[in-house]
Design a protein around this motif. Structure first.
Motif, PDB file in Angstrom:
ATOM      1  N   ILE A   1      -2.478   1.493   2.471  1.00 54.79           N
ATOM      2  CA  ILE A   1      -1.297   1.470   1.595  1.00 54.79           C
ATOM      3  C   ILE A   1      -0.143   0.775   2.303  1.00 54.79           C
ATOM      4  CG2 ILE A   1       0.519   2.920   0.574  1.00 54.79           C
ATOM      5  CD1 ILE A   1      -1.698   4.978  -0.073  1.00 54.79           C
ATOM      6  N   VAL A   2       0.079   1.167   3.554  1.00 57.17           N
ATOM      7  CA  VAL A   2       1.206   0.577   4.291  1.00 57.17           C
ATOM      8  C   VAL A   2       0.984  -0.913   4.526  1.00 57.17           C
ATOM      9  CG1 VAL A   2       2.518   0.645   6.444  1.00 57.17           C
ATOM     10  CG2 VAL A   2       1.774   2.775   5.351  1.00 57.17           C
ATOM     11  N   SER A   3      -0.217  -1.281   4.914  1.00 59.23           N
ATOM     12  CA  SER A   3      -0.416  -2.695   5.224  1.00 59.23           C
ATOM     13  C   SER A   3      -0.402  -3.564   3.970  1.00 59.23           C
ATOM     14  CB  SER A   3      -1.686  -2.917   6.053  1.00 59.23           C
ATOM     15  OG  SER A   3      -2.826  -2.775   5.257  1.00 59.23           O
ATOM     16  N   VAL A   4      -0.903  -3.040   2.868  1.00 59.67           N
ATOM     17  CA  VAL A   4      -0.824  -3.798   1.607  1.00 59.67           C
ATOM     18  C   VAL A   4       0.647  -3.971   1.205  1.00 59.67           C
ATOM     19  CG1 VAL A   4      -1.313  -3.718  -0.883  1.00 59.67           C
ATOM     20  CG2 VAL A   4      -3.119  -3.177   0.760  1.00 59.67           C
ATOM     21  N   ALA A   5       1.397  -2.883   1.318  1.00 52.97           N
ATOM     22  CA  ALA A   5       2.822  -2.957   0.952  1.00 52.97           C
ATOM     23  C   ALA A   5       3.554  -3.944   1.859  1.00 52.97           C
ATOM     24  CB  ALA A   5       3.461  -1.570   1.045  1.00 52.97           C
ATOM     25  N   GLU A   6       3.230  -3.934   3.135  1.00 53.85           N
ATOM     26  CA  GLU A   6       3.890  -4.872   4.055  1.00 53.85           C
ATOM     27  C   GLU A   6       3.531  -6.317   3.726  1.00 53.85           C
ATOM     28  OE1 GLU A   6       2.805  -3.241   7.820  1.00 53.85           O
ATOM     29  OE2 GLU A   6       4.633  -2.007   7.951  1.00 53.85           O
ATOM     30  N   ALA A   7       2.301  -6.496   3.265  1.00 52.64           N
ATOM     31  CA  ALA A   7       1.861  -7.860   2.909  1.00 52.64           C
ATOM     32  C   ALA A   7       2.529  -8.356   1.634  1.00 52.64           C
ATOM     33  CB  ALA A   7       0.343  -7.893   2.747  1.00 52.64           C
ATOM     34  N   MET A   8       3.112  -7.444   0.873  1.00 54.53           N
ATOM     35  CA  MET A   8       3.797  -7.829  -0.367  1.00 54.53           C
ATOM     36  C   MET A   8       5.271  -8.126  -0.136  1.00 54.53           C
ATOM     37  SD  MET A   8       2.159  -4.821  -2.727  1.00 54.53           S
ATOM     38  CE  MET A   8       3.213  -5.057  -4.152  1.00 54.53           C
ATOM     39  N   MET A   9       5.849  -7.465   0.866  1.00 51.54           N
ATOM     40  CA  MET A   9       7.300  -7.520   1.101  1.00 51.54           C
ATOM     41  C   MET A   9       7.797  -8.935   1.364  1.00 51.54           C
ATOM     42  SD  MET A   9       9.337  -4.860   1.045  1.00 51.54           S
ATOM     43  CE  MET A   9      10.629  -5.103   2.260  1.00 51.54           C
ATOM     44  N   GLY A  10       8.765  -9.353   0.581  1.00 53.78           N
ATOM     45  CA  GLY A  10       9.456 -10.611   0.857  1.00 53.78           C
ATOM     46  C   GLY A  10       8.618 -11.846   0.663  1.00 53.78           C
ATOM     47  N   ARG A  11       7.511 -11.727  -0.013  1.00 50.71           N
ATOM     48  CA  ARG A  11       6.622 -12.889  -0.103  1.00 50.71           C
ATOM     49  C   ARG A  11       6.461 -13.395  -1.542  1.00 50.71           C
ATOM     50  NH1 ARG A  11       2.193 -11.391   3.954  1.00 50.71           N
ATOM     51  NH2 ARG A  11       3.337 -11.285   5.921  1.00 50.71           N
ATOM     52  N   THR A  12       7.362 -12.989  -2.413  1.00 52.49           N
ATOM     53  CA  THR A  12       7.195 -13.355  -3.822  1.00 52.49           C
ATOM     54  C   THR A  12       8.465 -13.991  -4.382  1.00 52.49           C
ATOM     55  OG1 THR A  12       7.778 -11.087  -4.325  1.00 52.49           O
ATOM     56  CG2 THR A  12       5.449 -11.617  -4.369  1.00 52.49           C
TER      57      THR A  12
END
Lengths: 421, 488
Positions: free
Chosen positions: A370-381
């Motif tokens: 959950i944490v790593s997926v969320a981190e992979a989403m942050m600021g990248r869209t």
């Protein structure tokens, strides 16, 4: 102190006018647009939709020499879970919004404006239509306002129920008749916005504060609040408190004060566990972090969260944090526009992980995922919807990890959670 | 002109250049799915994220314009992590059906996975979003929405290039899918470009599907002879068979290729492909067919005529000119005036022939009759026998029928031959033998053979050489280049 926005007996034009309404418009129309912008800059008024961008500065970005029309758009697509202030404002004080828009229109040189209102707000849309008709009949809107030669036409446009249309460029797409999807920036709306023309988009609450600023001066407004967070703010309090609702308070009020003085404290027998201070997309605070935090832009940023839309969601020990995050994930998964890869795929993935954990089928590894997926989403869209999902996900797990672990171990969350299955 | 630093290199670029373009020009490849140089920038795939100093977030290289003093890093750990993450996101709901996917071997997901990720899957197969597979859309395309990465290149192609706007992304989030807009069918003249544009196996060509694994294909440059535009193309072939034609993008003529041009290779193995001659409707070997044709030519003497063809190479037209000279006939014509120019604003030419300009070279070199004069002589009965390539002959099919003149036709496919031809002689297609063509822009293009001609089928210059020999003349041709003597 007295309320600036949520006042009584101003819901209709007569009451609003009797209370001094539309005097600010007359004053503003006698001022140069630059002077109006300066006054708003002086007030320190910041965007109340969530981002907190200085309103006067935003207005000043409209290129003065651009040929063709400019537009003013009011974002009334109030969709952030936990937020219900604009709706209240529209019902109780619609003319403050209309007057604020007419003033802003003068400031940026816009002869027409749109109020993009959330599709579900049917009664509110009708209220606005009626208010506009009344104001137009009195010469406060439309052609040649108050005989000054200035025009400002106002249109109400109802959305079709997408959360993403609260994002300003998705709102513009929707307003133009396209599928609501955020645009790449730059170009920013101030340069190329509605119908490819310079456009300012402001929240209802921001625009509604403008008449008071013009009438009483930017310095008066700037004296309210805390430091760079000036003025009053509408706080929408939900959760197990005695008097949930919308409260107008100066920025910088502490959570404790809001809870105890305005909301009458927690319901009997409830213990505070956590607070989401600015709408569902802002990071959660623990009870300890939240208790004395000042509710303003800087203080909440320093505490690791955001003021957001001012939607204060109170969570007590009876609530399960895994369940709450699952609800949020379901929401953001449903509302992601699907344009950018990380958000389109990440929101759904998070919901699935949380479904698994919540139903007792998850593992400890799922928590890290959950944490790593969320981190992979942050600021990248393109737009912040991915961040809006990622920020609560990261903060929920970080601050309430034991509850997630309890679920992973097949137990219910501690200590006084609802019994599972 | 802004100067930027990209991976330590200082680059000076034109104003308005994006980081992706600047990197590309400097030889630094930035992975991308949604970006395409000929389509608008949509910035949605997030594969091209790069680190720009002073920007707190990674930026999309495709949409970020170079600004003076910008410092860009395309290979930092942050960038590498972002690429890995985007690939993981793209793959979680992907069906991973590479073994039965035509795109395998030239797939953006496979290639980038090997280059930028190689991570193990963390996503349970049972959680995958299922979408519609194998949906035939239009005459040429198959759509598999499950493989789609929603880069929207297809949507943008249809709205920006063909301006037919058939496609749209429906729904939201990970239940989004590509679909036809209401009331549309995907049958524009360029639909197969979508299969090329699609970086994954979502759009595949119905013609090419399951015919050949792409890693077996060899690529040979060639030129489309479907109209006067003369698009540069690439034939993909294996073991003597052409499997598909693709555009060879170039600045002069074409980025794309029309659907009809792509299907041109089909004539090579079509059921009506000629490998033997015909006398009237009777199938006959080449040699006896030539002998019979030569007899009729000799019979006609001065009433025989030679018609050049805008569908033949410059060399084969020159060989026809030599034949006319050997026959000592004045009834010869290389005059084909078609209106030229792009008729649909994209590629398709008003002139349906590939080499009217090439035939005009022969007219310039050797004179001959105008087409109207040729037609008049045919109508008056002065011409009693016409030697011509089938499609050129078809231009005069009414006059041929009315005058009762005999037609000795050369053709690759029986379908090209006008009804009532007396003799038909097969010749090799320009996929099989070389030739020079001049397109509507005046660009001279040497077409090289891609595959071998069927056994016994000869290049036209050789057929003409033999035909002349049977009537007692000699063209003394040993190669296509030899035929260029006809230009003298």
């Amino acid at each position: 102190m007295e309320n600036i926005l949520l006042r009584d007996k101003v819901a209709e034009l007569e009451g609003y006018f009797a209370a001094g309404g539309y005097r600010a418009l007359k004053k503003a129309l006698a001022m140069t647009p630059a002077a109006v912008i300066d006054e708003v800059k002086k007030s320190g008024l910041r965007g109340r939709g969530g981002a907190g961008f200085p309103a006067g500065l935003k207005w000043s970005f409209i290129p003065g020499d651009a040929p063709g029309p400019r537009y003013l758009v009011c974002n009334a697509d109030e969709g952030e879970p936990g937020t219900f202030k604009d709706r209240e404002l529209i019902l109780k004080n619609p003319h403050a919004l209309l007057e604020g828009m007419a003033i802003a229109g003068h400031a940026i040189g816009a002869a027409s404006g749109y109020i993009y209102i959330r599709g579900e707000f049917a009664a509110e849309a009708v209220k606005l239509e009626k208010a506009i008709a009344a104001a137009r009949a009195k010469g406060f809107l439309g052609r040649n306002i108050l005989g000054t030669g200035t025009d400002f036409e106002l249109h109400v446009h109802r959305g079709a129920g997408a959360y993403i249309c609260g994002e300003e460029t998705a709102l513009l797409e929707s307003l133009e008749g396209f599928k609501g999807q955020p645009r790449l920036k730059p170009p920013f709306p101030a340069v190329k916005g509605l119908f490819a023309s310079p456009t300012v988009i402001n929240n209802v609450e921001t625009l509604a504060a403008v008449p008071a600023i013009i009438e009483r001066g930017g310095d008066w407004y700037a004296a309210i609040g805390n430091g760079k967070s000036t003025g009053t703010k509408l706080f929408c309090v939900s959760g197990p408190v005695n008097k949930p609702g919308v409260y107008e308070l100066p920025l910088g009020v502490t959570f404790k004060e809001l809870l105890e003085k305005s909301c009458g404290g927690l319901q009997e027998g409830k213990r505070l566990k956590a607070v989401i201070p600015g709408g569902s997309s802002t990071p959660v605070l623990t009870a300890e972090e939240a208790w004395l935090v000042k509710l303003d832009y800087e203080s909440l940023a320093a505490a690791g969260s955001m003021l957001g839309s001012g939607a204060v969601i109170v969570i007590d020990h009876g609530q399960c944090m895994v369940k709450l995050l699952q609800v949020l994930a379901r929401f953001y998964h449903h509302e992601s526009c699907g344009q950018c890869t990380p958000c389109r795929e990440g929101c759904g993935w998070l919901e699935k992980l949380l479904n698994r954990l919540e139903s007792g089928r998850g593992t400890k590894k799922d928590i890290d995922t959950i944490v790593s997926v969320a981190e992979a989403m942050m600021g990248r869209t393109i737009c912040p919807l991915a961040d809006a999902m990622a920020m609560p996900a990261i903060s929920f797990v970080k601050k309430f990890r034991s509850e997630f672990e309890a679920h992973a171990a097949g137990r219910c969350c501690p200590p006084d959670a609802p019994v599972k299955h | 002109m802004p100067k930027i630093t990209l991976d330590g290199k200082i680059l000076e670029v034109d104003k308005g250049t994006t980081v992706l373009e600047a990197a590309q020009a400097a030889g630094v490849y930035i992975p991308r799915y949604c970006y395409h140089p000929k389509l608008s920038v949509s910035g949605n795939c997030r594969m091209c994220l790069v680190e720009v100093e002073k920007s707190p977030k990674l930026l999309t290289a495709c949409s970020t314009e170079c600004a003076d003093g910008m410092v860009v890093n395309t290979a930092s750990d942050k960038v590498k992590a972002a690429r890995r993450d985007v690939l993981e996101f793209l793959l979680i709901n992907h069906p991973l059906d590479c073994p039965i996917c035509d795109q395998a071997g030239e797939c953006g997901l496979q290639d980038y996975y090997m280059e930028y990720s190689r991570a193990r899957s963390r996503f349970p197969a049972e959680d995958k979003v299922l979408r519609q597979k194998r949906r035939a859309l239009g005459p040429h395309l198959m759509l598999d929405n499950e493989r789609c990465i929603l880069c929207t290149r297809c949507v943008r192609f249809c709205s920006e290039v063909t301006k037919t706007a058939e496609l749209e992304v429906m729904e939201r989030a990970d239940h989004s899918f590509i679909d036809l807009k209401a009331g549309k069918t995907l049958d524009n003249d360029y639909s197969l470009n979508i299969a090329d544009l699609c970086p994954v196996g979502a759009w595949t060509s119905r013609d090419f599907r399951f015919k050949q694994r792409v890693w077996f294909l060899k690529k040979a440059p060639t030129v489309c002879l479907g109209c006067a535009t003369g698009c540069l193309t690439e034939a993909h072939h294996n073991e003597g068979e052409v499997y598909r034609l693709m555009p060879r993008p170039n600045a002069e003529t074409n980025t794309w290729l029309c659907d009809r041009g792509r299907m041109a290779y089909k004539s090579l193995r079509a059921g009506d492909r000629l490998v033997k001659g015909f006398i009237k409707n009777g199938l006959i070997d080449l040699e006896p067919a030539l002998r019979e044709a030569a007899t009729r030519i000799d019979e006609a003497k001065g009433a025989a005529a030679v018609l050049g063809s805008p569908w033949l190479s410059v060399e084969d037209n020159a060989a026809l000119a030599l034949l006319a000279a050997a026959m000592k006939t004045e009834n010869v014509c290389f005059d084909f005036k078609f209106e030229t120019g792009i008729k649909d604003g994209i590629l398709i030419n008003k002139d349906p022939s590939p080499n009217a300009a090439g035939a005009a070279l022969l007219k310039a070199a050797r004179g001959g009759l105008g087409l109207d004069e040729f037609r008049a002589r045919l109508n008056s009965g002065a011409i009693k026998l016409v030697i011509a390539e089938a499609r050129a002959a078809a231009l005069l099919k009414d006059e041929l029928k009315a005058s009762g003149a005999r037609l000795i036709a050369f053709a690759t496919n029986r379908g090209d031959i006008p009804a009532g031809a007396y003799a038909t002689l097969p010749y090799a297609s320009y996929f099989e033998v070389p030739g020079t063509f001049i397109n509507y822009q005046g660009r001279r293009r040497a077409v090289e053979p891609v595959v071998a001609a069927p056994a016994g089928v000869k290049p036209l210059w050789e057929v003409l050489n033999k035909l002349a020999a049977y009537s007692g003349a000699s063209l003394r041709l040993d190669s296509a280049a030899d035929a260029m003597k006809g230009m003298e």
